[in-house]
Write a protein that holds these residues in place. Structure first.
Motif, mmCIF file in Angstrom:
data_model
loop_
_atom_site.group_PDB
_atom_site.id
_atom_site.type_symbol
_atom_site.label_atom_id
_atom_site.label_comp_id
_atom_site.label_asym_id
_atom_site.label_seq_id
_atom_site.Cartn_x
_atom_site.Cartn_y
_atom_site.Cartn_z
ATOM 1 N N GLY A 149 40.489 -5.625 -21.721
ATOM 2 C CA GLY A 149 41.470 -6.383 -20.937
ATOM 3 C C GLY A 149 41.832 -7.648 -21.684
ATOM 4 N N GLU A 150 42.050 -8.711 -20.940
ATOM 5 C CA GLU A 150 42.362 -9.990 -21.595
ATOM 6 C C GLU A 150 41.065 -10.677 -22.015
ATOM 7 O OE1 GLU A 150 44.832 -13.421 -20.000
ATOM 8 O OE2 GLU A 150 45.853 -11.597 -19.257
ATOM 9 N N LEU A 151 41.020 -11.223 -23.216
ATOM 10 C CA LEU A 151 39.764 -11.831 -23.677
ATOM 11 C C LEU A 151 39.500 -13.144 -22.928
ATOM 12 C CD1 LEU A 151 39.867 -11.128 -27.507
ATOM 13 C CD2 LEU A 151 38.754 -9.838 -25.666
ATOM 14 N N VAL A 152 38.249 -13.319 -22.520
ATOM 15 C CA VAL A 152 37.862 -14.495 -21.744
ATOM 16 C C VAL A 152 37.038 -15.465 -22.601
ATOM 17 C CG1 VAL A 152 36.479 -15.269 -19.770
ATOM 18 C CG2 VAL A 152 37.874 -13.194 -19.576
ATOM 19 N N THR A 153 36.049 -14.908 -23.328
ATOM 20 C CA THR A 153 35.207 -15.751 -24.165
ATOM 21 C C THR A 153 34.406 -14.864 -25.118
ATOM 22 O OG1 THR A 153 33.603 -17.590 -24.159
ATOM 23 C CG2 THR A 153 33.209 -15.816 -22.583
ATOM 24 N N ALA A 154 33.646 -15.503 -26.024
ATOM 25 C CA ALA A 154 32.791 -14.750 -26.958
ATOM 26 C C ALA A 154 31.693 -15.686 -27.444
ATOM 27 C CB ALA A 154 33.611 -14.248 -28.151
ATOM 28 N N SER A 155 30.673 -15.093 -28.049
ATOM 29 C CA SER A 155 29.664 -15.938 -28.689
ATOM 30 C C SER A 155 29.121 -15.224 -29.917
ATOM 31 C CB SER A 155 28.533 -16.286 -27.720
ATOM 32 O OG SER A 155 27.886 -15.107 -27.316
ATOM 33 N N ALA A 156 28.662 -16.010 -30.883
ATOM 34 C CA ALA A 156 28.095 -15.463 -32.123
ATOM 35 C C ALA A 156 26.801 -16.197 -32.422
ATOM 36 C CB ALA A 156 29.082 -15.669 -33.281
ATOM 37 N N LEU A 157 25.813 -15.454 -32.866
ATOM 38 C CA LEU A 157 24.524 -16.053 -33.226
ATOM 39 C C LEU A 157 24.094 -15.520 -34.584
ATOM 40 C CD1 LEU A 157 21.787 -17.492 -32.685
ATOM 41 C CD2 LEU A 157 21.062 -15.412 -31.505
ATOM 42 N N PRO A 248 14.481 -9.110 -32.297
ATOM 43 C CA PRO A 248 15.774 -8.439 -32.243
ATOM 44 C C PRO A 248 16.828 -9.392 -31.676
ATOM 45 C CG PRO A 248 14.071 -7.093 -31.237
ATOM 46 C CD PRO A 248 13.440 -8.412 -31.548
ATOM 47 N N LYS A 249 17.976 -9.387 -32.319
ATOM 48 C CA LYS A 249 18.954 -10.414 -31.983
ATOM 49 C C LYS A 249 20.200 -9.854 -31.333
ATOM 50 C CE LYS A 249 18.544 -11.684 -36.163
ATOM 51 N NZ LYS A 249 18.674 -12.192 -37.508
ATOM 52 N N GLU A 250 20.708 -10.619 -30.375
ATOM 53 C CA GLU A 250 22.057 -10.349 -29.887
ATOM 54 C C GLU A 250 22.972 -11.166 -30.791
ATOM 55 O OE1 GLU A 250 22.858 -11.158 -25.657
ATOM 56 O OE2 GLU A 250 24.580 -12.247 -26.436
ATOM 57 N N GLU A 251 23.772 -10.507 -31.617
ATOM 58 C CA GLU A 251 24.565 -11.238 -32.606
ATOM 59 C C GLU A 251 25.915 -11.703 -32.073
ATOM 60 O OE1 GLU A 251 24.762 -9.296 -36.352
ATOM 61 O OE2 GLU A 251 22.612 -9.003 -36.450
ATOM 62 N N PHE A 252 26.529 -10.823 -31.258
ATOM 63 C CA PHE A 252 27.847 -11.174 -30.716
ATOM 64 C C PHE A 252 27.939 -10.693 -29.264
ATOM 65 C CE2 PHE A 252 28.748 -10.419 -35.267
ATOM 66 C CZ PHE A 252 29.405 -11.591 -35.597
ATOM 67 N N ARG A 253 28.744 -11.395 -28.505
ATOM 68 C CA ARG A 253 29.085 -10.993 -27.140
ATOM 69 C C ARG A 253 30.569 -11.322 -26.989
ATOM 70 N NH1 ARG A 253 26.112 -10.579 -21.955
ATOM 71 N NH2 ARG A 253 24.258 -10.298 -23.252
ATOM 72 N N ILE A 261 31.507 -6.397 -24.700
ATOM 73 C CA ILE A 261 30.820 -5.699 -25.795
ATOM 74 C C ILE A 261 29.719 -6.624 -26.313
ATOM 75 C CG2 ILE A 261 31.031 -4.801 -28.148
ATOM 76 C CD1 ILE A 261 33.927 -4.062 -27.470
ATOM 77 N N VAL A 262 28.516 -6.048 -26.487
ATOM 78 C CA VAL A 262 27.411 -6.841 -27.029
ATOM 79 C C VAL A 262 26.931 -6.142 -28.308
ATOM 80 C CG1 VAL A 262 25.161 -7.877 -26.579
ATOM 81 C CG2 VAL A 262 26.752 -7.505 -24.682
ATOM 82 N N VAL A 263 26.812 -6.898 -29.379
ATOM 83 C CA VAL A 263 26.359 -6.361 -30.668
ATOM 84 C C VAL A 263 24.918 -6.820 -30.890
ATOM 85 C CG1 VAL A 263 26.758 -6.311 -33.169
ATOM 86 C CG2 VAL A 263 28.710 -6.531 -31.586
ATOM 87 N N TYR A 264 23.995 -5.841 -30.833
ATOM 88 C CA TYR A 264 22.589 -6.145 -31.128
ATOM 89 C C TYR A 264 22.351 -5.543 -32.497
ATOM 90 C CZ TYR A 264 22.280 -6.007 -25.969
ATOM 91 O OH TYR A 264 22.476 -6.181 -24.633
ATOM 92 N N TRP A 265 22.877 -6.116 -33.565
ATOM 93 C CA TRP A 265 22.884 -5.366 -34.824
ATOM 94 C C TRP A 265 21.511 -5.319 -35.474
ATOM 95 C CZ3 TRP A 265 26.801 -2.307 -36.013
ATOM 96 C CH2 TRP A 265 26.731 -1.644 -37.235
ATOM 97 N N GLY A 266 21.007 -6.502 -35.911
ATOM 98 C CA GLY A 266 19.815 -6.588 -36.761
ATOM 99 C C GLY A 266 18.826 -5.453 -36.532
ATOM 100 N N GLY A 267 18.752 -4.537 -37.446
ATOM 101 C CA GLY A 267 17.789 -3.450 -37.356
ATOM 102 C C GLY A 267 18.310 -2.255 -36.587
ATOM 103 N N SER A 268 18.782 -2.448 -35.339
ATOM 104 C CA SER A 268 19.136 -1.282 -34.518
ATOM 105 C C SER A 268 20.572 -0.829 -34.733
ATOM 106 C CB SER A 268 18.945 -1.611 -33.043
ATOM 107 O OG SER A 268 19.984 -2.469 -32.607
ATOM 108 N N GLY A 269 21.436 -1.744 -35.140
ATOM 109 C CA GLY A 269 22.842 -1.383 -35.309
ATOM 110 C C GLY A 269 23.513 -0.991 -34.005
ATOM 111 N N ARG A 270 23.027 -1.502 -32.872
ATOM 112 C CA ARG A 270 23.600 -1.090 -31.580
ATOM 113 C C ARG A 270 24.800 -1.947 -31.197
ATOM 114 N NH1 ARG A 270 20.034 -0.803 -26.621
ATOM 115 N NH2 ARG A 270 21.762 0.453 -25.832
ATOM 116 N N VAL A 271 25.845 -1.266 -30.730
ATOM 117 C CA VAL A 271 27.003 -1.943 -30.161
ATOM 118 C C VAL A 271 27.166 -1.352 -28.773
ATOM 119 C CG1 VAL A 271 29.470 -2.391 -30.385
ATOM 120 C CG2 VAL A 271 28.073 -2.161 -32.446
ATOM 121 N N VAL A 272 27.042 -2.169 -27.734
ATOM 122 C CA VAL A 272 26.995 -1.649 -26.362
ATOM 123 C C VAL A 272 28.173 -2.199 -25.554
ATOM 124 C CG1 VAL A 272 25.545 -1.371 -24.307
ATOM 125 C CG2 VAL A 272 24.476 -1.599 -26.555
#
Ligand code: NAD
Length: 347
Positions: A149-157, A248-253, A261-272
């Motif tokens: 939809g319309e983007l509201v916010t995001a975060s990066a770690l 394990p890190k949450e890299e982006f939201r 969308i949440v990116v838990y990349w480090g090691g798992s490569g998961r994008v949820v």
């Protein structure tokens, strides 16, 4: 010439340290038209080892390699304070230039590099492999298709261990402010700023604070910032060199009116992906992630992009002015940490 034999790009590596290994791996897997024909490093052992890997002759400086003249382009992978001098030397010799991030340590220096590129009329690209990360590319497509939809916010770690082991001797250039030009933000942090720009557009202004928990690093080892994008959306950016591995890190939201969308990349490569129908979240299907979960592939894809720009005149995924955005954001953050005000990124 046999029309079936595609021309190759003859490339000289300038700097054969850590990142040169990733570029070499990338060339082998994803940039078959790049041929490394010279390897240059002021440290003889580094040059010798890269020569053994690539089969290219070693040199101790660019002048010596230019005298042998067996390459069309250079891939500059040097400490940041050496980027300008070597890039200008390469442009003066009429070479195409791929330059590792950041372009340089100050905007005045970047202006001189951009002017030299313009005068040479050759291809100039700043290497920022996050432009080709499978998760970054897939998320850009999903956003473009309206999935959030319309983007509201995001975060990066970004963060974890230090880029070079603490206590290394001689003192790593990365921990010297004059050589590095800054700390974690303009170094590894850049790779977490680029995806935000790919998804949310250009950053207008930043509000930041920086800290120095790792005493050995003269540049900041901690950064906390808010980015206001030109769209008005505000995102958070956090970076830290902890000096040890972290869990394990949450890299982006990335949050929109329809989902997140949440990116838990480090090691798992998961994008949820989360939305009203799937409050427990669902993993992105593998076919949406080009090159699977392999961010390493991005090094080869960036070299392939550069190669096609030189050999076929194809446009780069991101030109050098675009690639100034991460450095500009970092430098604006440093100003903001001093003034305690919002600071413009492109002014
Ligand atoms: N894209 C990424 O993920 C990534 C990761 C690491 C580094 N980098 C970038 O790559 C560049 C190099 O970083 P690195 O980690 O490979 O550094 P490094 O210290 O591992 O390697 C630098 C090499 O340059 C050589 N060198 C130094 N001065 C020289 C000179 N005057 N002439 C020739 N060789 C010289 C050194 O001997 C060393 O082998 C930097 O711009 C850095 O920000 C990018």
């Amino acid at each position: 010439m046999n029309p079936r034999v595609k021309p190759q790009l003859r490339l000289a590596f300038v700097g054969c340290g850590g990142i040169a290994q990733s570029h070499w791996q990338g060339i082998q897997h994803h940039a078959s038209r790049v041929q490394v024909t010279a390897v240059i490093d002021s440290h003889p052992e580094q040059a010798r080892q890269m020569a053994a890997l690539t089969g290219a002759p070693p040199f101790d400086c660019l002048e010596a390699a230019l005298a042998a003249d067996d390459f069309d382009a250079v891939d500059i992978m040097l400490p940041h304070h050496l980027h300008e001098e070597v890039a200008l030397q390469a442009f003066a010799a009429g070479k195409h230039v791929l330059l590792e991030k950041p372009m340089s340590t100050t905007l005045d220096s970047c202006d001189r590099i951009l002017a030299a590129a313009e005068a040479a009329g050759t291809v100039f690209m700043v290497a920022e492999q996050a432009e080709y990360w499978p998760d970054a590319v897939a998320i850009r497509q999903l956003i473009g298709a309206g999935a959030l939809g319309e983007l509201v916010t995001a975060s990066a770690l970004f963060g974890g261990n230090t880029p070079v082991p603490l206590g290394s001797t001689p003192r790593p250039w990365r921990y010297d402010l004059k050589a590095a030009g800054g700390g974690i933000t303009i170094d590894g942090g850049a790779h977490w700023i680029r995806p935000l720009r790919m998804w949310l557009g250009e950053i207008d202004e930043v509000l930041a604070t920086v800290g120095h928990p790792v005493a050995e690093m003269e540049g900041e080892s901690l950064a906390r910032a808010l980015f206001r994008f030109q769209s008005g959306v505000v995102a958070g950016f956090a970076a830290m060199s902890a000096g040890f591995e972290v869990g394990p890190k949450e890299e982006f939201r990335i949050t929109g009116t329809l989902g997140e969308i949440v990116v838990y990349w480090g090691g798992s490569g998961r994008v949820v992906f989360f939305d009203r129908q799937t409050p427990q979240g669902r993993d992105l299907p593998p076919d949406l992630l080009p090159h699977g979960k392999n961010r390493e592939a991005a090094f080869g894809l960036e070299l392939d992009d550069f190669c096609h720009a030189v050999l076929e005149g194809r446009s780069l995924a991101a030109g050098p002015e675009v690639s100034l955005g991460e450095l500009r954001t970092g430098l604006a953050m440093y100003r903001s940490a001093q003034t305690r005000n919002w600071e413009k990124v492109w002014a």
